[in-house]
Motif scaffolding. Structure first.
Motif, PDB file in Angstrom:
ATOM      1  N   ASN A  52      -2.736  -0.304   0.527  1.00  0.00           N
ATOM      2  CA  ASN A  52      -2.743  -0.593   1.964  1.00  0.00           C
ATOM      3  C   ASN A  52      -2.906  -2.088   2.236  1.00  0.00           C
ATOM      4  N   ALA A  53      -3.567  -2.769   1.299  1.00  0.00           N
ATOM      5  CA  ALA A  53      -3.689  -4.224   1.456  1.00  0.00           C
ATOM      6  C   ALA A  53      -2.356  -4.907   1.133  1.00  0.00           C
ATOM      7  N   LEU A  54      -1.633  -4.324   0.163  1.00  0.00           N
ATOM      8  CA  LEU A  54      -0.341  -4.912  -0.228  1.00  0.00           C
ATOM      9  C   LEU A  54       0.736  -4.626   0.799  1.00  0.00           C
ATOM     10  N   PHE A  55       0.723  -3.382   1.277  1.00  0.00           N
ATOM     11  CA  PHE A  55       1.777  -2.928   2.183  1.00  0.00           C
ATOM     12  C   PHE A  55       1.142  -2.402   3.463  1.00  0.00           C
ATOM     13  N   PRO A  56       0.943  -3.259   4.430  1.00  0.00           N
ATOM     14  CA  PRO A  56       0.259  -2.824   5.655  1.00  0.00           C
ATOM     15  C   PRO A  56       1.042  -1.743   6.407  1.00  0.00           C
ATOM     16  N   GLU A  57       2.367  -1.810   6.347  1.00  0.00           N
ATOM     17  CA  GLU A  57       3.171  -0.830   7.086  1.00  0.00           C
ATOM     18  C   GLU A  57       3.415   0.404   6.220  1.00  0.00           C
TER      19      GLU A  57
ATOM     20  N   LEU B  36      11.321  -4.962   1.470  1.00  0.00           N
ATOM     21  CA  LEU B  36      11.134  -6.055   0.506  1.00  0.00           C
ATOM     22  C   LEU B  36      12.480  -6.678   0.166  1.00  0.00           C
ATOM     23  N   ASP B  37      12.451  -7.985  -0.040  1.00  0.00           N
ATOM     24  CA  ASP B  37      13.680  -8.678  -0.413  1.00  0.00           C
ATOM     25  C   ASP B  37      13.439  -9.503  -1.675  1.00  0.00           C
ATOM     26  N   HIS B  38      14.287 -10.491  -1.924  1.00  0.00           N
ATOM     27  CA  HIS B  38      14.162 -11.225  -3.183  1.00  0.00           C
ATOM     28  C   HIS B  38      12.868 -12.026  -3.285  1.00  0.00           C
ATOM     29  N   ASN B  39      12.181 -12.197  -2.169  1.00  0.00           N
ATOM     30  CA  ASN B  39      10.861 -12.839  -2.229  1.00  0.00           C
ATOM     31  C   ASN B  39       9.759 -11.862  -2.614  1.00  0.00           C
ATOM     32  N   LEU B  40      10.130 -10.596  -2.736  1.00  0.00           N
ATOM     33  CA  LEU B  40       9.176  -9.514  -3.014  1.00  0.00           C
ATOM     34  C   LEU B  40       8.150  -9.358  -1.900  1.00  0.00           C
ATOM     35  N   THR B  41       8.500  -9.769  -0.737  1.00  0.00           N
ATOM     36  CA  THR B  41       7.584  -9.586   0.389  1.00  0.00           C
ATOM     37  C   THR B  41       8.398  -9.106   1.570  1.00  0.00           C
ATOM     38  N   SER B  42       7.685  -8.631   2.551  1.00  0.00           N
ATOM     39  CA  SER B  42       8.382  -8.269   3.774  1.00  0.00           C
ATOM     40  C   SER B  42       8.362  -9.442   4.746  1.00  0.00           C
ATOM     41  N   GLY B  43       8.054 -10.616   4.204  1.00  0.00           N
ATOM     42  CA  GLY B  43       8.115 -11.817   5.024  1.00  0.00           C
ATOM     43  C   GLY B  43       6.763 -12.240   5.568  1.00  0.00           C
ATOM     44  N   ARG B  44       5.805 -11.334   5.522  1.00  0.00           N
ATOM     45  CA  ARG B  44       4.488 -11.676   6.063  1.00  0.00           C
ATOM     46  C   ARG B  44       3.491 -11.772   4.926  1.00  0.00           C
ATOM     47  N   LYS B  45       2.714 -12.818   4.922  1.00  0.00           N
ATOM     48  CA  LYS B  45       1.715 -12.984   3.878  1.00  0.00           C
ATOM     49  C   LYS B  45       0.342 -12.991   4.525  1.00  0.00           C
ATOM     50  N   ALA B  46      -0.527 -12.118   4.005  1.00  0.00           N
ATOM     51  CA  ALA B  46      -1.855 -12.042   4.608  1.00  0.00           C
ATOM     52  C   ALA B  46      -2.606 -13.342   4.355  1.00  0.00           C
TER      53      ALA B  46
ATOM     54  N   PRO C 119       0.187 -11.744  -3.543  1.00  0.00           N
ATOM     55  CA  PRO C 119       0.207 -10.335  -3.930  1.00  0.00           C
ATOM     56  C   PRO C 119       1.398  -9.960  -4.805  1.00  0.00           C
ATOM     57  N   ARG C 120       2.239 -10.931  -5.151  1.00  0.00           N
ATOM     58  CA  ARG C 120       3.509 -10.556  -5.779  1.00  0.00           C
ATOM     59  C   ARG C 120       3.351  -9.884  -7.144  1.00  0.00           C
TER      60      ARG C 120
ATOM     61  N   ALA D  20      19.463   5.231 -18.889  1.00  0.00           N
ATOM     62  CA  ALA D  20      18.966   4.631 -20.126  1.00  0.00           C
ATOM     63  C   ALA D  20      17.909   3.565 -19.851  1.00  0.00           C
ATOM     64  N   ALA D  21      17.991   2.920 -18.711  1.00  0.00           N
ATOM     65  CA  ALA D  21      17.031   1.858 -18.361  1.00  0.00           C
ATOM     66  C   ALA D  21      16.964   1.767 -16.840  1.00  0.00           C
ATOM     67  N   PRO D  22      15.854   1.234 -16.322  1.00  0.00           N
ATOM     68  CA  PRO D  22      15.740   1.128 -14.862  1.00  0.00           C
ATOM     69  C   PRO D  22      16.819   0.241 -14.263  1.00  0.00           C
ATOM     70  N   ILE D  23      17.297   0.642 -13.119  1.00  0.00           N
ATOM     71  CA  ILE D  23      18.220  -0.218 -12.384  1.00  0.00           C
ATOM     72  C   ILE D  23      17.495  -0.919 -11.232  1.00  0.00           C
ATOM     73  N   THR D  24      16.239  -0.559 -11.058  1.00  0.00           N
ATOM     74  CA  THR D  24      15.415  -1.244 -10.063  1.00  0.00           C
ATOM     75  C   THR D  24      14.174  -1.802 -10.740  1.00  0.00           C
ATOM     76  N   SER D  25      13.946  -3.076 -10.543  1.00  0.00           N
ATOM     77  CA  SER D  25      12.728  -3.726 -11.046  1.00  0.00           C
ATOM     78  C   SER D  25      12.480  -4.930 -10.147  1.00  0.00           C
ATOM     79  N   ALA D  26      11.279  -5.473 -10.245  1.00  0.00           N
ATOM     80  CA  ALA D  26      10.957  -6.652  -9.444  1.00  0.00           C
ATOM     81  C   ALA D  26      11.891  -7.809  -9.820  1.00  0.00           C
ATOM     82  N   ALA D  27      12.149  -7.955 -11.109  1.00  0.00           N
ATOM     83  CA  ALA D  27      13.006  -9.067 -11.550  1.00  0.00           C
ATOM     84  C   ALA D  27      14.415  -8.919 -10.979  1.00  0.00           C
ATOM     85  N   LYS D  28      14.929  -7.705 -10.993  1.00  0.00           N
ATOM     86  CA  LYS D  28      16.278  -7.502 -10.445  1.00  0.00           C
ATOM     87  C   LYS D  28      16.292  -7.728  -8.939  1.00  0.00           C
TER      88      LYS D  28
END
Ligand code: ACO
Length: 293
Positions: A8-13, A18-28, A34-35, A56-64
């Protein structure tokens, strides 16, 4: 899916975008970056999604996510896990340049919004969470589901689309992207560019390599500098995707590439490098080659 920290602290909503910044644009204010924890959540969800789809491998990751201009909608249940919340699932979308066959079987080049990955944790499936995520995304992107392309949808997802959006009749393609009846309706000529002049020696291949194919290819790729010496001469990308791969468009549009320098992985994948790094010439057209997802 539980984590040893407070979601809840990471994701208030309830749903975070999330985008390539790994945030929803708002930083507490006053909180540490928190990344790291957000990355852990995305990585775990990505792994679980791959497992559920037998990839065979994830297609979603933070790096991607960081290296693509995708949007990831993450849904949490805030009350669970002693008030720390649980991650329920995610939906990942992005624009892809695709070569598709229209209703008349003509090749067209188009860049629709695509559903790239979609997952709700096993024990919470069929409780309406998928629909909650999907309809949130539709509103956020202001898009009609019939106007989207679907990257090798699973049987569960196909059932979901039919049940909630009455999408069932698809337009046959030679790649693993699925588009439904109505996808091509009322598109302007500018949106539907006739794809690629025919090569004298053969058929146009209106393929769009699957993202899953890329994951598989990434696993095969040799480290730099061996790549450059071992790849075959330049030829158009090939073949239909295999069972355990997910679609990758031939490329992502440069206009959708995230800012900043292209990562070195940009030269990986099924295509050999070009004299101009990061670009692929395909039957007379230059395209940006980016790592997918
Ligand atoms: C392009 C891609 O991303 S393809 C990959 C799609 N992801 C997966 O296949 C991973 C495993 N599946 C899931 O994570 C989920 O089932 C999702 C994301 C597909 C749907 O999320 P849910 O929260 O289950 O969907 P929601 O509850 O809103 O809708 C339920 C409908 O989805 C479909 N569905 C969900 N689970 C199943 C299932 N186990 N078997 C068959 N259909 C299912 C059905 O149409 C179901 O309606 P029904 O229960 O009346 O038959």
């Amino acid at each position: 899916m539980e984590f040893p920290f407070d979601l809840n602290a990471l994701f208030p909503e309830r749903i975070s975008v999330l985008d390539h910044n790994l945030t929803s644009g708002r930083k507490a204010l006053g909180r540490p970056d928190p990344r790291h924890q957000i990355s852990a959540v995305i990585d775990e969800l990505g792994k679980a999604s791959a497992k559920a789809q037998q990839l065979a491998a994830p297609i979603t990751s933070a790096a991607k996510l960081q290296s693509n201009r995708h949007h990831l909608y993450l849904l949490k249940e805030g009350e669970s896990n002693g008030g720390r919340g649980v991650a329920v699932g995610f939906l990942k979308v992005g624009y892809k340049k695709l070569f598709l066959l229209d209703q008349q079987g003509a090749h067209v080049e188009i860049e629709p919004l695509c559903i790239l990955d979609f997952f709700v944790t096993e024990n919470l499936q069929r409780h309406g969470y998928g629909l909650e995520l999907f309809s949130y995304m539709l509103q956020h992107k202001r898009v009609d589901p019939v106007r989207m392309a679907y990257d090798r949808p699973s049987p569960k997802f196909l059932s979901f689309l039919e049940k909630h959006y009455d999408l069932k009749e698809s337009v046959p393609q030679v790649n693993n992207f699925v588009v439904f009846d109505g996808f091509f309706r009322d598109r302007s000529a500018a949106q539907l560019r006739k794809a690629l002049p025919k090569k004298p020696e053969g058929e146009i291949k209106p393929y769009s390599l699957t993202e899953r194919e890329v994951v598989r290819e990434e696993q095969k790729v040799l480290p730099w500098p061996f790549v450059r010496h071992t790849l075959p001469p330049l030829s158009p990308p090939v073949s239909l995707p295999s069972q355990y791969t997910r679609s990758q468009s031939v490329n992502s549009s440069p206009s959708h590439a995230p800012p900043g320098p292209a990562p070195p992985r940009g030269l990986q994948g099924p295509h050999p490098p070009r004299p101009v790094p990061g670009e692929l010439e395909l039957q007379g057209q230059a395209y940006q080659v980016r790592p997918q997802r």
